[in-house]
Design a protein around this motif. Structure first.
Motif, PDB file in Angstrom:
ATOM      1  N   VAL A 193       0.856  -1.188   0.000  1.00 36.39           N
ATOM      2  CA  VAL A 193       0.000   0.000   0.000  1.00 36.39           C
ATOM      3  C   VAL A 193       0.884   1.226   0.000  1.00 36.39           C
ATOM      4  N   GLU A 194       0.527   2.153  -0.847  1.00 37.05           N
ATOM      5  CA  GLU A 194       1.330   3.377  -0.905  1.00 37.05           C
ATOM      6  C   GLU A 194       1.197   4.141   0.402  1.00 37.05           C
ATOM      7  N   GLU A 195       2.255   4.851   0.703  1.00 37.04           N
ATOM      8  CA  GLU A 195       2.180   5.665   1.907  1.00 37.04           C
ATOM      9  C   GLU A 195       1.278   6.850   1.659  1.00 37.04           C
ATOM     10  N   PRO A 196       0.639   7.331   2.703  1.00 39.66           N
ATOM     11  CA  PRO A 196      -0.214   8.509   2.499  1.00 39.66           C
ATOM     12  C   PRO A 196       0.610   9.690   2.015  1.00 39.66           C
TER      13      PRO A 196
ATOM     14  N   GLU B  53      -0.180   8.067  11.556  1.00 40.86           N
ATOM     15  CA  GLU B  53      -1.052   8.219  10.397  1.00 40.86           C
ATOM     16  C   GLU B  53      -0.769   7.157   9.337  1.00 40.86           C
ATOM     17  N   LYS B  54       0.536   6.929   9.095  1.00 40.73           N
ATOM     18  CA  LYS B  54       0.896   5.992   8.028  1.00 40.73           C
ATOM     19  C   LYS B  54       0.409   4.564   8.325  1.00 40.73           C
TER      20      LYS B  54
ATOM     21  N   TYR C 276      -3.437   4.476   8.350  1.00 31.56           N
ATOM     22  CA  TYR C 276      -4.032   4.617   7.020  1.00 31.56           C
ATOM     23  C   TYR C 276      -3.894   3.309   6.251  1.00 31.56           C
ATOM     24  N   GLN C 277      -2.702   2.699   6.332  1.00 28.36           N
ATOM     25  CA  GLN C 277      -2.492   1.450   5.593  1.00 28.36           C
ATOM     26  C   GLN C 277      -3.421   0.354   6.098  1.00 28.36           C
TER      27      GLN C 277
ATOM     28  N   TRP D   9      -0.255  12.735   2.304  1.00 25.82           N
ATOM     29  CA  TRP D   9      -0.620  13.931   3.059  1.00 25.82           C
ATOM     30  C   TRP D   9      -0.193  13.787   4.511  1.00 25.82           C
TER      31      TRP D   9
ATOM     32  N   SER E  92      -1.817  15.089   8.220  1.00 23.26           N
ATOM     33  CA  SER E  92      -2.970  15.778   8.806  1.00 23.26           C
ATOM     34  C   SER E  92      -2.571  16.510  10.072  1.00 23.26           C
TER      35      SER E  92
END
Lengths: 227, 205
Positions: free
Chosen positions: A55-58, B28-29, B32-33, A60, A62
């Motif tokens: 999965v690509e890293e975000p 977050e990372k 999110y994943q 953004w 926040s």
């Protein structure tokens, strides 16, 4: 140990969470059990497949913008926002308890009204029975007593009067009877005049005797009534 | 020395707003994943991720410091994913092209068609990735959650057990069952051909 328990060990092993001793046990079991060996290979293949999914890293980052939060949010979310069954159960139980308390205290509502004092009592504990001393109105009571006494006196008077009247009536009836007797005698006398003096004398004597008898009777009855 | 999560939480509760931002950047990372793997859509995942952080921010005061902050955060995210799943099971509107492709759970960029033609190796990898995703979607929710937590998030068994409030043995046997089922699905010809198996697993608790 049965194969079922080795399954758990196997999973721990593949994810590197086994102690040395457990690993030895596992390896020993694998050398004996072909079923578990197969499962191990399958799982290792699956794990290799799973690693393909990256999965690509975000892209953004926040930040929180602090704002005004409604004050009730905290407990409201605790009760109704969190979807865990325990909290649901807790909130439902709490509501049941609150509603139950309200209903229960309404059942024990006591409204009293005495001499212009109006009061409402709401209690969880049912009101206990008690003795209340009634205030007596002395004046009214005296008047009531007097009225009762007067009524008694009046009744007695009327009773005596009735008794009196009864006596008088009886006497009048007796006198009436007497006078009627006398009139009868008188008529008979007039009839007997024609029969001669001796007859009259004899009859008069007899009549006198009868009159005395009658008078005697009257006297006796009067005396008896007096008793 | 790097401050621990718990230390940052403490500092936030003492009134330092920035410590929460630090916490958020730190988590977050992975979060999110995790959410992306649970829901399979970039935008949805981003929304759910931010919503989870918002929930955490709001209820951090009620956070009992017994558990690890990350476990607590995962717990919130799992709840959010379930909420999302329940919502998604309701009636909704989707575009016709999604149905035509037959896979509404495919990543958005795939649904809309890759604009730039990828090199051959990358294409192959993408196919395999899609296969894994479809196979995972076929699994029951409980097994899928544990596989994602263990395989991708790298949580310890004890942490997962605490998170799901289940004994460790249950977690391990579920993971075993899930992995075995997954290997069966991956070996089946339907997946090998790349046919999408529509699943309704998500959201059913």
């Amino acid at each position: 140990m049965r194969c079922k328990e080795y399954q758990q060990l196997l999973v721990s092993w593949l994810y590197g969470e086994l102690s040395d001793e457990e690993r030895k046990q596992m390896e020993e079991h694998l050398s004996r059990c072909s079923h578990c060996r197969q499962a191990k290979e399958k799982i290792q293949q699956t794990k290799a497949m799973l690693e393909q999914w990256e999965v690509e890293e975000p892209t953004w980052k926040s930040v929180i913008l602090p704002g005004r939060e409604p004050r009730w949010r905290g407990w409201y979310y605790w009760l109704f926002g969190g979807a865990t069954p325990l909290r649901r159960a807790a909130s439902v139980a709490m509501m049941v308890v609150v509603v139950g308390l309200v209903v229960f205290s309404l059942l024990n509502l006591r409204v009293s009204y005495a001499k212009g004092d109006f009061s409402i009592g709401l209690s969880l504990i049912p009101p206990r029975s008690e003795v209340v001393r009634l205030g007596i109105d002395q004046e009214a009571f005296q008047q009531e007593l007097l009225r009762a006494q007067e009524a008694t006196l009046d009744l007695t008077n009327r009773l005596m009067l009735a008794y009196h009247q009864k006596q008088q009536e009886d006497l009048a009836i007796a006198l009436q009877r007497l006078s009627a007797q006398w009139q009868l005698l008188r008529r008979a006398d007039l009839e007997y005049i024609g029969d001669g003096f001796d007859t009259i004398q004899q009859r008069t004597y007899r009549d006198l005797q009868r009159t005395n008898q009658l008078l005697n009777l009257v006297l006796i009855s009067a005396q008896e009534e007096k008793k | 020395m790097k401050t621990t999560d718990e230390g940052l939480v403490k500092r936030f509760l003492e009134g330092d707003q920035d410590s929460f931002n630090l916490l958020m950047w730190r988590w977050e990372k992975p979060l999110y994943q995790f959410i992306y793997r649970m829901v399979g859509d970039q935008e949805e995942a981003r929304d759910i991720c931010q919503e989870s952080f918002l929930r955490a921010y709001r209820s951090l005061k009620g956070f009992r410091q017994k558990a690890k902050f990350s476990s607590w955060l995962y717990k919130i995210a799992i709840n959010q994913c379930h909420t999302w799943g329940r919502k998604r099971n309701r009636a909704r509107v989707i575009s016709l092209s999604e149905i035509a492709r037959g896979d509404e759970y495919a990543p958005r960029e795939e649904r809309e068609g890759a604009s730039n033609s990828p090199p051959e190796a990358s294409l192959q990898r993408r196919e395999r990735e899609l296969m894994v995703r479809q196979a995972l979607n076929c699994l029951p929710e409980k097994q899928r959650l544990i596989i994602i937590l263990k395989e991708y998030q790298g949580l310890k068994f004890s942490e997962i057990a605490q998170l799901l409030r289940r004994p460790e043995s249950t977690v391990k046997s579920r993971l075993y069952a899930g992995l075995v089922a997954l290997s069966a699905i991956l070996a089946s010809p339907a997946v090998q051909q790349g046919n999408s198996a529509r699943s309704q697993n998500m959201g059913g608790r």
